[in-house]
Design a protein around this motif. Sequence first.
Motif, mmCIF file in Angstrom:
data_model
loop_
_atom_site.group_PDB
_atom_site.id
_atom_site.type_symbol
_atom_site.label_atom_id
_atom_site.label_comp_id
_atom_site.label_asym_id
_atom_site.label_seq_id
_atom_site.Cartn_x
_atom_site.Cartn_y
_atom_site.Cartn_z
ATOM 1 N N ASN A 158 0.727 -1.068 0.324
ATOM 2 C CA ASN A 158 0.002 -0.120 -0.097
ATOM 3 C C ASN A 158 0.634 1.137 -0.085
ATOM 4 O O ASN A 158 0.671 2.260 -0.496
ATOM 5 N N ARG A 161 1.262 1.706 -3.740
ATOM 6 C CA ARG A 161 0.419 1.602 -4.267
ATOM 7 C C ARG A 161 0.355 3.412 -4.321
ATOM 8 O O ARG A 161 0.013 3.901 -5.107
ATOM 9 N N TYR A 162 -0.113 3.753 -2.823
ATOM 10 C CA TYR A 162 -0.786 4.836 -2.825
ATOM 11 C C TYR A 162 -0.246 6.867 -2.985
ATOM 12 O O TYR A 162 -0.164 6.693 -1.409
ATOM 13 N N ASP A 186 4.942 6.306 5.308
ATOM 14 C CA ASP A 186 5.451 6.697 3.895
ATOM 15 C C ASP A 186 5.384 7.527 3.695
ATOM 16 O O ASP A 186 4.452 8.735 4.053
ATOM 17 N N VAL A 206 -10.130 4.702 -0.957
ATOM 18 C CA VAL A 206 -11.190 5.890 -0.681
ATOM 19 C C VAL A 206 -10.779 6.374 -2.125
ATOM 20 O O VAL A 206 -11.717 6.795 -2.454
ATOM 21 N N SER A 211 -7.135 1.846 -7.081
ATOM 22 C CA SER A 211 -7.112 0.972 -6.629
ATOM 23 C C SER A 211 -6.911 0.001 -7.459
ATOM 24 O O SER A 211 -6.020 -1.125 -7.407
ATOM 25 N N THR A 217 -7.754 -4.915 -4.298
ATOM 26 C CA THR A 217 -8.668 -5.524 -3.774
ATOM 27 C C THR A 217 -9.634 -5.296 -3.428
ATOM 28 O O THR A 217 -10.461 -5.303 -3.016
ATOM 29 N N GLY A 218 -9.236 -4.155 -1.998
ATOM 30 C CA GLY A 218 -9.978 -3.246 -0.830
ATOM 31 C C GLY A 218 -10.206 -4.140 0.245
ATOM 32 O O GLY A 218 -10.934 -4.075 1.005
ATOM 33 N N LEU A 221 -5.993 -4.401 3.678
ATOM 34 C CA LEU A 221 -6.424 -3.899 5.183
ATOM 35 C C LEU A 221 -7.369 -4.482 5.783
ATOM 36 O O LEU A 221 -7.001 -4.446 7.262
HETATM 37 P P1 ADP Z 1 -6.825 -1.671 -2.151
HETATM 38 O O1 ADP Z 1 -6.290 -2.920 -2.315
HETATM 39 O O2 ADP Z 1 -7.697 -1.103 -2.124
HETATM 40 O O3 ADP Z 1 -5.169 -1.479 -1.364
HETATM 41 P P2 ADP Z 1 -6.382 -2.300 1.267
HETATM 42 O O4 ADP Z 1 -8.012 -2.936 1.691
HETATM 43 O O5 ADP Z 1 -5.633 -2.317 1.729
HETATM 44 O O6 ADP Z 1 -7.543 -1.861 -0.865
HETATM 45 O O7 ADP Z 1 -6.474 -0.604 1.063
HETATM 46 C C1 ADP Z 1 -8.184 0.334 1.384
HETATM 47 C C2 ADP Z 1 -8.199 1.254 0.945
HETATM 48 O O8 ADP Z 1 -7.586 2.582 2.020
HETATM 49 C C3 ADP Z 1 -7.276 2.273 -0.377
HETATM 50 O O9 ADP Z 1 -7.917 1.442 -1.649
HETATM 51 C C4 ADP Z 1 -6.648 3.049 -0.014
HETATM 52 O O10 ADP Z 1 -7.337 3.814 -0.819
HETATM 53 C C5 ADP Z 1 -6.721 3.211 1.025
HETATM 54 N N1 ADP Z 1 -5.122 3.426 1.927
HETATM 55 C C6 ADP Z 1 -3.819 2.064 2.283
HETATM 56 N N2 ADP Z 1 -3.375 2.170 2.385
HETATM 57 C C7 ADP Z 1 -3.044 3.428 2.120
HETATM 58 C C8 ADP Z 1 -1.744 3.760 2.099
HETATM 59 N N3 ADP Z 1 -0.977 4.110 2.799
HETATM 60 N N4 ADP Z 1 -1.862 5.710 1.561
HETATM 61 C C9 ADP Z 1 -3.142 5.902 1.371
HETATM 62 N N5 ADP Z 1 -4.175 5.381 1.239
HETATM 63 C C10 ADP Z 1 -4.114 3.509 1.840
#
Ligand code: ADP
Length: 261
Positions: A158, A161-162, A186, A206, A211, A217-218, A221
């Motif tokens: 994550n 990715r973000y 991060d 978000v 994503s 896949t959401g 986390l």
């Molecule tokens: P995904 O598969 O969409 O990454 P997660 O359950 O891992 O699903 O995360 C849920 C959402 O939380 C993500 O879609 C993203 O919007 C937000 N998110 C998670 N980790 C981060 C991060 N390190 N920085 C910013 N946003 C994050």
Amino acid sequence: EAKIELHEQRHDEIGDLLDVYRKMMVELENSFLQQQRFISDASHELRTPIQILEGHLNLIKRWGKDDPEVLAESLDTSLQEIHRMRSLIEELLDLARREKKDIQNGVNLIEETKKVINETKQLHPEAEIILVSNENDTLNAAISRDAYNQIVRNLLQNAIRYTEKIPNIRISLTNAAECHKIEVEDNGIGIQSDAIPRIFDRFFRVDEARSREHGGTGLGLAIVKMLVEKYDGQISVTSKVGKGTKFTVKIPDFNNKDGIN
Ligand code: ADP
């Protein structure tokens, strides 16, 4: 049901038993509702890739013979969607598995974290990941190795990715008497404060498009939280939009298997 009502006011052993019974029924009902929601969420998420796949297979059927460009593009998208579906199913299975926690030996967090960092660096050579820890510490945690690796892997994924910059990630490990602290910080896009309470929910994102684009896949986390709690740990998050996000995980020490107080 009628009989239970009748004894509502009892204050003896039978009254106590009825109380226990009532609580059990509420718990059972809740877990049933949770399961129902799980199934309906999962079906909903699986419907999207199947629809896309169906659309592209129809395109191929109609135009594929005459138009090699359509054929190539549709095949690519179809394969991508199949890949997504496979990760989704694997992650759903991870979530559904409710094995009992099983820890014979403690896990050396410094050693394992280094391994996951190296693994991640191979997949994302552009990412800068530094580990801050005191080499003299023994961070022997009461968790399974697989669970710990998956927690760190998902958080790192994550963090990479973000972000819109070159990922710059700092993992710090600190030792405390009862539990160990793992922080993953991060320099990414951050999370608005109103979204924070929902990011551990299954399938919450978000920004759905972002994503999806990165193969999310959401569930990442939701899996992290499930694993942390299974081993009686805790997880929390702080974030600043445009600056970055920090996840803090606490895991009990091996000699404190019964949890953090
Ligand atoms: P995904 O598969 O969409 O990454 P997660 O359950 O891992 O699903 O995360 C849920 C959402 O939380 C993500 O879609 C993203 O919007 C937000 N998110 C998670 N980790 C981060 C991060 N390190 N920085 C910013 N946003 C994050």
